[in-house]
Scaffold this motif. Structure first.
Motif, PDB file in Angstrom:
ATOM      1  N   PHE A 197       0.775  -1.472  -0.139  1.00 31.16           N
ATOM      2  CA  PHE A 197      -0.045   0.361  -0.011  1.00 31.16           C
ATOM      3  C   PHE A 197       0.891   1.074  -0.119  1.00 31.16           C
ATOM      4  CE2 PHE A 197      -2.771   2.793   1.738  1.00 31.16           C
ATOM      5  CZ  PHE A 197      -4.030   3.077   0.710  1.00 31.16           C
ATOM      6  N   LEU A 198       1.899   1.017   0.811  1.00 32.46           N
ATOM      7  CA  LEU A 198       2.865   2.573   0.856  1.00 32.46           C
ATOM      8  C   LEU A 198       3.787   2.753   0.318  1.00 32.46           C
ATOM      9  CD1 LEU A 198       2.880   2.800   4.785  1.00 32.46           C
ATOM     10  CD2 LEU A 198       1.297   3.763   3.741  1.00 32.46           C
ATOM     11  N   SER A 199       4.673   1.827  -0.045  1.00 34.35           N
ATOM     12  CA  SER A 199       5.984   2.011  -1.332  1.00 34.35           C
ATOM     13  C   SER A 199       6.233   2.201  -2.751  1.00 34.35           C
ATOM     14  CB  SER A 199       6.627   0.178  -0.662  1.00 34.35           C
ATOM     15  OG  SER A 199       6.090   0.054   0.267  1.00 34.35           O
ATOM     16  N   ASP A 200       7.105   1.830  -3.429  1.00 32.48           N
ATOM     17  CA  ASP A 200       7.293   2.589  -4.488  1.00 32.48           C
ATOM     18  C   ASP A 200       8.766   1.615  -4.768  1.00 32.48           C
ATOM     19  OD1 ASP A 200       6.768   5.350  -4.665  1.00 32.48           O
ATOM     20  OD2 ASP A 200       7.791   5.382  -3.759  1.00 32.48           O
ATOM     21  N   LYS A 201       9.050   0.767  -4.065  1.00 34.30           N
ATOM     22  CA  LYS A 201       9.654  -0.776  -4.365  1.00 34.30           C
ATOM     23  C   LYS A 201       9.935  -0.996  -2.839  1.00 34.30           C
ATOM     24  CE  LYS A 201      13.529   1.508  -7.125  1.00 34.30           C
ATOM     25  NZ  LYS A 201      14.077   1.851  -7.176  1.00 34.30           N
ATOM     26  N   ILE A 202       9.825  -2.479  -2.830  1.00 33.98           N
ATOM     27  CA  ILE A 202      10.089  -3.782  -1.560  1.00 33.98           C
ATOM     28  C   ILE A 202      10.941  -4.257  -1.659  1.00 33.98           C
ATOM     29  CG2 ILE A 202       8.942  -5.101  -0.464  1.00 33.98           C
ATOM     30  CD1 ILE A 202       5.921  -3.814  -1.534  1.00 33.98           C
ATOM     31  N   CYS A 203      11.332  -4.573  -0.906  1.00 34.82           N
ATOM     32  CA  CYS A 203      13.028  -5.335  -1.041  1.00 34.82           C
ATOM     33  C   CYS A 203      12.557  -6.473  -0.377  1.00 34.82           C
ATOM     34  CB  CYS A 203      14.012  -4.001  -0.313  1.00 34.82           C
ATOM     35  SG  CYS A 203      14.316  -3.185  -1.466  1.00 34.82           S
ATOM     36  N   ILE A 215      13.525  -7.225  -5.256  1.00 30.74           N
ATOM     37  CA  ILE A 215      12.916  -5.475  -5.199  1.00 30.74           C
ATOM     38  C   ILE A 215      11.828  -5.897  -6.056  1.00 30.74           C
ATOM     39  CG2 ILE A 215      13.714  -3.201  -6.185  1.00 30.74           C
ATOM     40  CD1 ILE A 215      16.682  -4.303  -5.070  1.00 30.74           C
ATOM     41  N   ILE A 216      10.814  -5.408  -5.768  1.00 31.83           N
ATOM     42  CA  ILE A 216       9.352  -4.986  -6.323  1.00 31.83           C
ATOM     43  C   ILE A 216       8.857  -3.646  -6.323  1.00 31.83           C
ATOM     44  CG2 ILE A 216       6.967  -5.962  -6.631  1.00 31.83           C
ATOM     45  CD1 ILE A 216       8.571  -8.460  -4.428  1.00 31.83           C
ATOM     46  N   GLU A 217       8.695  -3.111  -7.742  1.00 31.65           N
ATOM     47  CA  GLU A 217       8.510  -2.276  -8.321  1.00 31.65           C
ATOM     48  C   GLU A 217       6.734  -1.937  -7.831  1.00 31.65           C
ATOM     49  OE1 GLU A 217      10.029   0.865 -10.452  1.00 31.65           O
ATOM     50  OE2 GLU A 217      10.875  -0.870 -10.614  1.00 31.65           O
ATOM     51  N   THR A 240       2.275 -12.420  -5.336  1.00 32.42           N
ATOM     52  CA  THR A 240       4.108 -12.513  -6.244  1.00 32.42           C
ATOM     53  C   THR A 240       4.954 -12.366  -5.040  1.00 32.42           C
ATOM     54  OG1 THR A 240       3.554 -10.998  -8.458  1.00 32.42           O
ATOM     55  CG2 THR A 240       5.510 -11.660  -7.479  1.00 32.42           C
ATOM     56  N   ILE A 241       4.403 -11.517  -4.065  1.00 30.67           N
ATOM     57  CA  ILE A 241       5.254 -11.806  -2.774  1.00 30.67           C
ATOM     58  C   ILE A 241       5.201 -12.434  -1.758  1.00 30.67           C
ATOM     59  CG2 ILE A 241       5.807 -10.026  -0.336  1.00 30.67           C
ATOM     60  CD1 ILE A 241       5.093  -7.796  -1.857  1.00 30.67           C
ATOM     61  N   THR A 242       3.573 -12.660  -1.841  1.00 32.84           N
ATOM     62  CA  THR A 242       3.880 -14.158  -0.662  1.00 32.84           C
ATOM     63  C   THR A 242       4.736 -15.562  -0.921  1.00 32.84           C
ATOM     64  OG1 THR A 242       2.060 -13.347  -0.457  1.00 32.84           O
ATOM     65  CG2 THR A 242       2.142 -15.505   1.041  1.00 32.84           C
ATOM     66  N   GLU A 243       4.447 -15.712  -2.156  1.00 33.84           N
ATOM     67  CA  GLU A 243       5.051 -17.010  -3.062  1.00 33.84           C
ATOM     68  C   GLU A 243       6.256 -17.184  -2.443  1.00 33.84           C
ATOM     69  OE1 GLU A 243       4.091 -16.553  -6.663  1.00 33.84           O
ATOM     70  OE2 GLU A 243       2.099 -17.880  -6.706  1.00 33.84           O
ATOM     71  N   LYS A 244       7.101 -15.995  -2.810  1.00 36.73           N
ATOM     72  CA  LYS A 244       8.603 -15.721  -2.712  1.00 36.73           C
ATOM     73  C   LYS A 244       9.416 -15.844  -1.497  1.00 36.73           C
ATOM     74  CE  LYS A 244       9.964 -13.200  -6.985  1.00 36.73           C
ATOM     75  NZ  LYS A 244       9.690 -12.052  -7.796  1.00 36.73           N
TER      76      LYS A 244
END
Lengths: 254, 258
Positions: A197-203, A215-217, A240-244
């Motif tokens: 919700f908040l980020s531009d990118k997630i590491c 790193i997910i944009e 995507t993130i949960t899978e990773k």
């Protein structure tokens, strides 16, 4: 030039086992980057290194082109607990960074009034932290962080102590304020929804020793700024993130 | 509305009950004394004590002045020394390690036992009295402040450091205000000890003061005056404790409990 650059940072407490290893990261102006990982991943250790409270084993921290590795006092830092001083009024709390750097009390109070209004804290100037709700205290803490450095901030799970409803409210407020004050920030969280919700990118910080594995944009659709969390795109990111996180965590438990 | 009324009612009963207990006690005392269950010369009635207080009032006032001056000088010096020790011990850990056990051991020596020595060393004037009070006050103040500094939140200190605060600034903005609560708690005890300390050292030698007055009326078996001065001493202690409470409210406006 990046606002903040972290180059090959590794850290260990005993000199042998690394907690974090080869962290490379850069934050551009106005960007909000989340660091997502399970508890005990070394997220807070990483922040302690970036803020200069702890010296890394290897690597360097560069702010605006200046090497500040191991030197505190260059980047603002906000923790999960608001850590407002209970014996200072709200205005004196948010003025603290100015007072610490030598501004006179009266001038410092004057200088923070504008921020107090902008952060929706008008009327709380003379109150003590104990008289405010958790959400309001967190706003004051963020304002204090911002008053230390309006350039870049480290935010360590700033909303995790709030209840779900207040948290949702704070998220929208936070996005509004961020876009207004153009603060660059690194944001620690273990809440996937919050990160998207908040980020531009997630590491994603995973592994042992932890390193940034992905790193997910995040591209927020313009039309759904407020209800982004209800869009299919949001769910796609979450999947995507949960899978990773899941795959990497089964490979080597963090 | 209703709960506020109830609270108010509770508040009045809270004050009423102890007042009632004191009144009953005084009444029993009066009866015991008046009916002669305990002989008059041994236990004067409260009314007689009050009368003695009134007749001797100028004398009591004059002696109180001396005792209070001793108390205040000793109190301030004791707080000063305690504060200084606490700061030094907080700033330099080796000094803390070296001194802490010593300070605790000195506390096992009853101050009353030291009083005669102090009189021998420093004479009958104010000095030995002040020194005794300093010795009494110093310990609770130093230990409470030190514990207060220690209990400062580690995260808050990290945050202050991340903002580039110096050691002195951390002390001033975090550690010291955080220790005030404990400081005032110990000060409340210290003030009443200080008054008692002044009186005791006056017993052992002096020219003026409530302790001197006490030994004088004791020698003349003036029990009524004896009780009068005892009540005066406890009233002075209470007054000082009340003063500490006022000071606390003034110094800790964030503490909404009182």
């Amino acid at each position: 030039m990046s606002k903040l650059e972290i180059k090959n940072v590794s850290f260990s407490y005993d000199g042998k086992t690394d907690i974090i290893k080869d962290i490379n990261l850069s934050v551009e102006k106005g960007e909000l980057i989340s660091i997502l990982g399970k508890s005990g991943c070394g997220k807070t250790t990483l922040f302690n290194v970036i803020s200069g409270l702890k010296r890394p084993k290897t690597g360097s921290v560069i702010i605006d082109g200046e090497d500040v590795t191991g030197k505190p006092g260059h980047i603002s830092y906000m923790l999960q607990k608001d850590l407002l001083l209970p014996y200072r009024t709200i205005e004196d709390n948010v003025a603290l960074p100015l007072i610490l750097s030598g501004t006179k009390k009266k001038a410092a109070r004057q200088a923070v009034q504008d921020g107090i209004r902008r952060f929706g804290l008008d009327g709380t100037q003379k109150k003590y932290p104990g008289e405010l709700s958790g959400g309001m205290r967190q706003r004051a803490a963020l304002l204090r962080t911002y008053n230390f450095s309006g350039e870049i901030a480290l935010l360590d799970e700033p909303f995790s102590a709030l209840d779900t409803l207040t948290k949702g409210e704070m998220h929208s407020w936070f996005l509004d304020v961020m876009s207004e004050i153009k603060l660059s920030a690194l944001f620690i969280t273990h809440d996937i929804d919050e990160a998207i919700f908040l980020s531009d990118k997630i590491c994603l910080l995973t592994g042992k020793p932890s390193s940034i594995t992905d790193i997910i944009e995040i591209k927020r659709p313009e039309s759904h700024k407020k209800d982004f969390s209800l869009t299919p795109e949001f769910l796609e990111y979450k999947k995507t993130i949960t899978e990773k996180l899941f795959v990497e965590n089964t490979a080597d438990m963090c | 509305m209703f709960s506020r009324l109830k609270k108010k009612l509770l508040n009045t009963t809270d004050k009423l009950l102890p007042a009632l207990a004191i009144l009953i006690l005084l009444a029993v005392w009066e009866i015991v004394s008046d009916t002669g269950i305990v002989p008059k010369y041994m236990l004067p009635s409260p009314v007689e004590v009050a009368q003695a207080f009134v007749t001797d009032f100028p004398l009591l006032l004059e002696n109180s002045r001396t005792t209070l001056i001793e108390t205040f000088v000793g109190l301030f010096a004791g707080i000063g020394v305690g504060f200084l020790f606490a700061v030094i011990m907080d700033m330099f850990k080796p000094i803390r390690k070296a001194l802490y056990p010593l300070i605790v051991i000195t506390q096992t020596i009853p101050p009353v036992a030291l009083a005669p020595l102090l009189v021998l060393w420093f004479g009958y004037e104010m000095t030995p009295k002040v020194i005794l009070i300093v010795l009494i006050v110093f310990f609770p103040v130093a230990v409470s402040l030190l514990d207060g500094y220690e209990s400062a939140d580690k995260d808050t200190i990290s945050l202050m450091r991340s903002m580039g605060a110096t050691k002195v600034q951390i002390f001033r903005y975090v550690k010291f205000p955080g220790a005030l609560e404990q400081f005032f708690a110990s000060l409340k005890i210290a003030v009443s000890y200080a008054v008692v300390g002044a009186v005791i050292s006056e017993w052992l030698g002096g020219f003026q003061g409530l302790g001197v007055y006490m030994t004088r009326v004791k020698k003349s078996y003036a029990f009524d005056k004896m009780f009068a001065v005892i009540f005066l001493i406890s009233a002075l202690s209470l007054l000082l404790m009340f003063g500490v409470n006022l000071l606390k409210k003034k110094c800790m406006p964030w503490d909404k409990r009182n």
